[in-house]
Enzyme design. Structure first.
Site: not given
Ligand code: BGC
Length: 761
Positions: A289
């Site tokens: 993530d």
């Molecule tokens: C979130 C994810 C997301 C990623 C990319 C993160 O802050 O937890 O769910 O896919 O950002 O945008």
């Protein structure tokens, strides 16, 4: 045969299953292997590390592509893919740089958070799950993939399948609720919808199941918080939806921000290798993530260099935005903290994903600008979004059959969400243009034409407190009115109305990422407005916008009709009008329990009984498991939702009293539509294992049927149970069941069930 012999070691069973499903495309795999091996034979270490690097294109939101940092990195072969760039024009330019200006011309994957639609927005995932309609979810994912791919995107960071039992957590909005069985079915539906026929077509994209794992169990519902959980609970509950996505062939997995029993998920070898690969047979790649590697410093686990090495060794293949893999793994290799084999393996997995997407055959597969013009926000997609949205609304209360409203007389539409285009779609709808979204005010006027009048008043701010309101609207400019004037105006509009529809609740930014709440009631200013509207004595319908379960104790006691509309997407207004005026009867059922008080959290229907279950729920019972000041029961239970019509259940019957080993048992119940409207009912079947090696939940959803009945129609609903339905993971994580007594329960929701018992042999 002894009891325990019916258990199988989890890992072994799953390995066999995984082995079976991946056979059959050996030829294709061999071709891919040859291709990737040849390519890797020509790559330098830095180029390999480049493939493991996933930067965000944030500086491209308004800036030019050519001189961006991202462009530089692409030309240098330091990028495997990117995300957060909107528009096929920009994406095409970046892809061209990779293909024509980098040394090896390896195409890029282009990611995006396409969570519940791209430009055409569908209801938030929590709402979608309340349709219990896996075909609708698959259709929504198919349309989302069609639109996203037409705009350059080849990879979506969806589905989010984190089970959540705590309404304080804002990200409950992004998942499918609290149930593992339904969650796993939904996970599969998303994956099939996005990936279609194996990502062969230009409108099929790669899915990424997230957040692996257990992110929804963040302590105290606070985002990014820690998780501590027994393996047993993981296997029986939380892991099942991720497994559902893996079984459906999901191409990638995103690890979660949280620690699990102290270990950051991104550096958890047990999770990412032993379980995901060795037990489940996952074949794709794992991405972190956003900055999860960098965050290991704050977790107090490692600096970027060590965190990168630990993440790689654990089974992480791609680094989202930390740049830790790109900048530190060479040094770690020299220091023997990582191996060349493991770097190669990660690189191979990323290249294989590109191969499966067909990017080596045609790097511009997703860069057809003609498609972008024709396939975004089309009439057909909007129609689907409207239809699907109507399936997701949950009618929580409807005294005196106040709903549906007739298209006549004077309707007062009141509330800060009645005409707020920004708030129709909810979290993760950044690729759409909010000025095209249909509000309730637009839609109601259109629906009634000249047969009725619709007058509107905003009625209140979201909150009395300006700072709270700023938090609730996010970075958007704050537009506030004077509290007293807004209220007075609303009461004036209400005074001349026959019926009041109050559009209240959370704003879009009050759920989703980084939107945890400790109070889960209607925000103060809106609640006071609602009280004033109810005090007029006129009939009031509450159209409730929310991304989470709310504490609706006051509302359920005082407001005659409550329709939970969640955040229903770009066509929200029309879909709400369809249901409010009775063109469609509501059929959604809750996939998450609505608590009576925040103090009940975590709250879920499939809990254990305890040694001292509460004898009766109406009063406090000392020395049993209950509260002095509140019932144990949710206000609205899992599976609950009303319709405009009524469904009457006949007697539940079993085909036999015993289920022989390897045999089947039929469960039947007649269901009649005894009301005045045609409608859809979701008939639910739950099981309870009366005695087991470990305490088992009081009930668990095992099957359901979504049936359409014309008014007056009766149907015999039949379920078939076999011993697979009885299995669970015991204290040694063996999967199986023990012969003995089971209760089977069927009903319209998890609370209101008929029970019969049988004996499993
Ligand atoms: C979130 C994810 C997301 C990623 C990319 C993160 O802050 O937890 O769910 O896919 O950002 O945008």
């Amino acid at each position: 045969m002894g009891k325990i012999s019916q258990f199988v070691k989890a890992g072994l069973l799953l390995l066999v299953m995984a082995g079976c499903s991946s056979s059959g495309n050996g030829g294709k795999d061999a071709e891919m292997d040859r291709f990737v091996s040849d390519l890797m034979g020509r790559m330098t270490l830095q180029e390999k590390l480049g493939q493991l690097n996933l930067p965000a294109g944030n500086d491209l939101v308004s800036g030019a592509v050519k001189n961006s940092q991202l462009a530089e990195a692409i030309r240098a072969g330091e990028v495997g893919g990117f995300f957060n760039v909107k528009g096929v024009g920009k994406i095409y330019q970046l892809q061209r740089m990779a293909v024509e200006e980098s040394r090896l011309g390896i195409p890029l994957m282009v990611g995006a958070d396409v969570i519940h639609g791209y430009e055409t927005i569908f209801p938030i995932p929590l709402a979608l799950s309340c349709s219990w309609d896996t075909a609708a979810v698959e259709r929504m994912a198919r349309i989302s993939a069609t639109e996203a791919s037409a705009d350059g995107v080849s990879w979506t960071f969806s589905p989010m399948v984190d089970i959540c039992r705590d309404a304080r957590w804002g990200r409950v909005a992004e998942g499918s609720g609290e149930d593992p069985y339904l969650g796993a079915l939904m996970a599969g539906a998303y994956v099939r919808g996005y990936q279609g026929d194996g990502m062969k077509q230009h409108n099929e994209i790669m899915a990424c199941v997230k957040h692996f794992a257990l992110y929804g169990a963040s302590e105290s519902g606070r985002d990014y918080n820690s998780v501590d959980m027994s393996r047993n609970r993981m296997y029986n509950v939380y892991l099942r939806p991720y497994k559902g996505a893996v079984d459906a062939g999901v191409g990638s997995v995103m690890s979660s921000f949280n620690t699990i029993n102290g270990v950051p998920a991104t550096a958890d070898k047990w999770l990412l290798t032993d379980l995901l690969r060795n037990e489940w047979g996952f074949q794709g790649f794992v991405v972190t993530d956003y900055n999860s590697i960098g965050e290991m410093k704050s977790h107090g686990v490692a600096d970027v260099q060590e965190a990168s090495a630990r993440a790689l060794n654990a089974g992480t293949d791609m680094d989202m935005v930390t740049h830790g893999f790109l900048h530190t793994l060479e040094a770690s290799l020299k220091a023997k903290a990582v191996t060349q084999e493991r770097i190669d393996e990660a690189c191979r997995r990323v290249l294989e994903a590109k191969y499966k997407l067909g990017l080596f055959e045609n790097p511009y597969k997703y860069c057809d600008t003609l498609r972008a013009r024709k396939e975004l926000f089309t009439e057909a997609h909007r129609k689907a979004a409207r239809e699907i949205a109507t399936e997701t609304f949950v009618l929580l209360k409807n005294d005196g059959q106040l709903l549906p409203l007739q298209k006549k007389g004077r309707i007062a539409l009141i509330g800060p969400l009645a005409d707020a285009q920004n708030n129709m779609c909810g979290t993760w709808s950044m690729n759409c243009a909010t000025d095209r979204h249909v509000t309730m005010y637009d839609a109601f006027r259109r629906a009634v034409g000249d047969r009725a009048t619709v007058s509107y008043a905003k009625g209140s701010n979201l909150y009395y407190d300006e700072q709270m309101e700023q938090g609730a609207v996010g970075p958007r400019p704050l537009v506030r009115g004077n509290d007293n004037q807004l209220r007075a105006e609303a009461l004036r509009v209400a005074a001349s109305a026959d019926v009041i529809v109050a559009a209240l609740g959370e704003s879009a930014e009050m759920s989703g990422e980084s939107a945890s709440r400790t109070e889960i009631q209607l925000p103060d200013a809106q609640r006071d407005l609602l009280k004033a509207l109810v005090a007029t004595g006129k009939p009031v319908v509450l159209a409730l916008f929310t991304g989470r379960p709310l504490d609706l104790c006051w509302e359920s006691a005082h407001v005659p009709a409550i329709l939970n509309v969640w955040f229903a997407g770009s066509e929200a207004g029309d879909a709400i009008a369809d249901v409010v005026f009775g063109d469609v009867s509501p059929s959604g059922k809750l996939t998450t329990s609505f608590p009576r008080a925040v103090g009940q959290l975590p709250l879920y229907y499939n809990h254990l009984n305890t040694g001292r279950p509460d004898a009766d729920d109406t009063s406090f019972n000392r020395y049993t498991s209950n509260y002095i000041d509140q019932s144990n029961e949710p206000l609205y239970p899992f599976g609950y939702g009303l319709s405009y019509t009524t469904f009457t259940y006949g007697t539940l019957k079993l085909s036999a009293e015993r289920l022989p080993k390897g045999g089947q048992l039929k469960v039947t119940v007649p269901v009649a539509n005894t009301g005045r409207y045609d409608g859809v009912e979701i008939v639910q079947l739950y099981l309870h294992d009366v005695y087991a090696e470990i305490a088992r939940p009081v009930k668990e959803l095992k099957a359901f049927q979504r049936i359409f009945l014309k008014k007056g129609e009766t149907r015999k609903v039949e379920f078939v149970l076999d011993d697979e339905d009885l299995k669970y993971y015991n204290s040694r994580l063996e999967y199986g069941y023990e012969p003995g007594e089971f209760e089977v329960m069927v009903g319209p929701d998890s609370r209101n069930v008929q029970r019969v018992t049988f004996v499993a042999e």
